[in-house]
Design a protein around this motif. Structure first.
Motif, PDB file in Angstrom:
ATOM      1  N   ILE A   1      60.920  35.306  -9.054  1.00  0.00           N
ATOM      2  CA  ILE A   1      62.316  35.322  -8.607  1.00  0.00           C
ATOM      3  C   ILE A   1      62.425  35.982  -7.246  1.00  0.00           C
ATOM      4  O   ILE A   1      63.208  35.559  -6.386  1.00  0.00           O
ATOM      5  CB  ILE A   1      63.194  36.044  -9.647  1.00  0.00           C
ATOM      6  N   ALA A   2      61.619  37.016  -7.017  1.00  0.00           N
ATOM      7  CA  ALA A   2      61.632  37.708  -5.721  1.00  0.00           C
ATOM      8  C   ALA A   2      61.272  36.759  -4.581  1.00  0.00           C
ATOM      9  O   ALA A   2      61.838  36.848  -3.480  1.00  0.00           O
ATOM     10  CB  ALA A   2      60.664  38.894  -5.747  1.00  0.00           C
ATOM     11  N   LYS A   3      60.352  35.812  -4.828  1.00  0.00           N
ATOM     12  CA  LYS A   3      59.982  34.838  -3.796  1.00  0.00           C
ATOM     13  C   LYS A   3      61.184  33.968  -3.428  1.00  0.00           C
ATOM     14  O   LYS A   3      61.391  33.646  -2.252  1.00  0.00           O
ATOM     15  CB  LYS A   3      58.831  33.959  -4.291  1.00  0.00           C
TER      16      LYS A   3
ATOM     17  N   SER B   1      57.386  41.514 -15.307  1.00  0.00           N
ATOM     18  CA  SER B   1      56.942  41.807 -13.942  1.00  0.00           C
ATOM     19  C   SER B   1      56.524  40.529 -13.224  1.00  0.00           C
ATOM     20  O   SER B   1      56.741  40.375 -12.015  1.00  0.00           O
ATOM     21  CB  SER B   1      55.774  42.811 -13.958  1.00  0.00           C
ATOM     22  N   GLU B   2      55.948  39.573 -13.971  1.00  0.00           N
ATOM     23  CA  GLU B   2      55.560  38.292 -13.377  1.00  0.00           C
ATOM     24  C   GLU B   2      56.801  37.445 -13.083  1.00  0.00           C
ATOM     25  O   GLU B   2      56.881  36.786 -12.046  1.00  0.00           O
ATOM     26  CB  GLU B   2      54.619  37.537 -14.320  1.00  0.00           C
TER      27      GLU B   2
ATOM     28  N   TYR C   1      65.754  42.749 -15.842  1.00  0.00           N
ATOM     29  CA  TYR C   1      65.905  43.140 -14.440  1.00  0.00           C
ATOM     30  C   TYR C   1      67.303  42.742 -13.997  1.00  0.00           C
ATOM     31  O   TYR C   1      67.804  41.687 -14.396  1.00  0.00           O
ATOM     32  CB  TYR C   1      64.885  42.428 -13.546  1.00  0.00           C
ATOM     33  N   LYS C   2      67.897  43.579 -13.176  1.00  0.00           N
ATOM     34  CA  LYS C   2      69.187  43.232 -12.586  1.00  0.00           C
ATOM     35  C   LYS C   2      69.001  43.082 -11.090  1.00  0.00           C
ATOM     36  O   LYS C   2      68.425  43.953 -10.426  1.00  0.00           O
ATOM     37  CB  LYS C   2      70.241  44.309 -12.876  1.00  0.00           C
TER      38      LYS C   2
END
Length: 327
Positions: free
Chosen positions: A267-269, A261-262, A292-293
């Motif tokens: 990566i989301a940023k 989750s971290e 995660y994909k």
């Protein structure tokens, strides 16, 4: 030997980019897929151990070991140093200088001619201001860090490809010509890794938006942008690009957090930054068996860039077939 720009092989001429491509540089097959750099500032110490990483490239599994360089600190003491983000920026700036017409062939080595001042100004222009000493340290690290690359073949044995520094030797221009060492003036030639030369002569390099990649604050955004530019040749808003978190972590050299989750947040940023820069119009992530994909939807402008790069690549291959001979 003094480098000459006359009668250069056509592949070196094709590596140059015309003025209308001034925001672009070139990605290199395989070499740019190697996670060569560490993230963060902890790259100096009395003793550093080599970086050991495994990554995938075109269905093959590779293992890379980067051994630290030994350089002098400001007190004149020898310390170990590993290549970090500063060295990544310096390498990208040097390659950009090469595409602007400063690539040379000396014997069987391909290099780039530059001055420290020229390199310093290019880094400043793209938002990365370093002192003369910092740039010299970065160059020494790039020339001195050894990279051992192996590939895991089908029967699970490891086959060593080669062991070589990230860059070849660097020579300074003196009144007597090109010699080893700093020389009396600030004009240099630094030689590219043999994988870079191989990609140039095989015409497997591809154009990417150098200006934007130097602008990104998140190194994962730089990694993904270069990866997309080199591999996502079928780019289409109707055919999103899919990539796993594990692939991003291995391929970028990102430090993995204990919780996925971290990792996902970090990566989301990067993906949000790419979206803000209008490289992506959207993206989404979903859990996938302990992983995660990510599904990335490219923007129309990025698709247009890729299509133009595809056209330029085809033109280079045609020109190479008509007039190129490997050296």
């Amino acid at each position: 030997m003094k480098p000459k720009k006359r009668d250069v092989p056509i592949q070196l001429s094709l590596f140059n980019l015309l003025p209308e491509n001034s925001v672009f540089s070139n990605t290199i097959e395989l070499y740019d897929s190697i996670p060569k750099y560490i993230v963060g500032k902890n790259k100096y110490a009395d003793r550093l151990y080599p970086i050991e990483r495994t990554f995938q490239h075109k269905e093959n599994t590779y293992r890379v070991v980067i051994k630290p360089a030994m350089i002098k600190d400001s007190d004149g003491k020898y310390i170990d140093a590993l290549p970090g983000q500063r060295e990544e920026f310096v390498e990208d700036a040097l390659r950009k200088i090469a595409t602007d017409g400063n690539i040379v062939l000396v014997g069987h080595q391909v290099g780039v001619t530059f001055t420290i001042y020229q390199l310093q100004k290019e880094l400043e222009r793209t938002g990365h201001a370093y002192s003369y000493t910092q740039i010299k340290d970065a160059l020494e690290i790039l020339v001195s860090c050894n990279m051992k690359l192996t590939v895991v073949i089908e029967d699970k044995k490891k086959e060593e490809l080669f062991s070589e520094s990230l860059f070849g030797r660097m020579a300074g221009k003196t009144e007597d010509g090109w010699t080893e060492g700093e020389g009396k003036r600030t004009s240099f030639v630094i030689f590219f890794n043999s994988l870079v030369k191989k990609s140039i002569f095989e015409l497997t390099f591809r154009r990417y938006n150098y200006e934007l990649c130097m602008k990104y604050s998140n190194f994962i955004a730089r990694y993904l942008h270069k990866r997309l530019s080199h591999n996502y040749i079928q780019a289409s808003m109707m055919k999103p690009y899919e990539i796993l978190m594990s692939t991003i972590i291995e391929g970028s050299g990102m430090k993995s957090y204990s919780k996925n989750s971290e990792n996902n947040k970090y990566i989301a940023k990067a993906l949000e930054e790419m979206k803000n820069e209008k490289v992506l119009i959207d993206w989404k992530s979903q859990r996938a068996k302990g992983n995660y994909k990510y599904t990335l939807v490219p923007s129309q402008s990025f698709v247009a860039e890729i299509k133009r790069s595809n056209q330029l690549h085809r033109e280079n291959l045609e020109a190479g077939e008509n007039g190129g001979q490997n050296t």
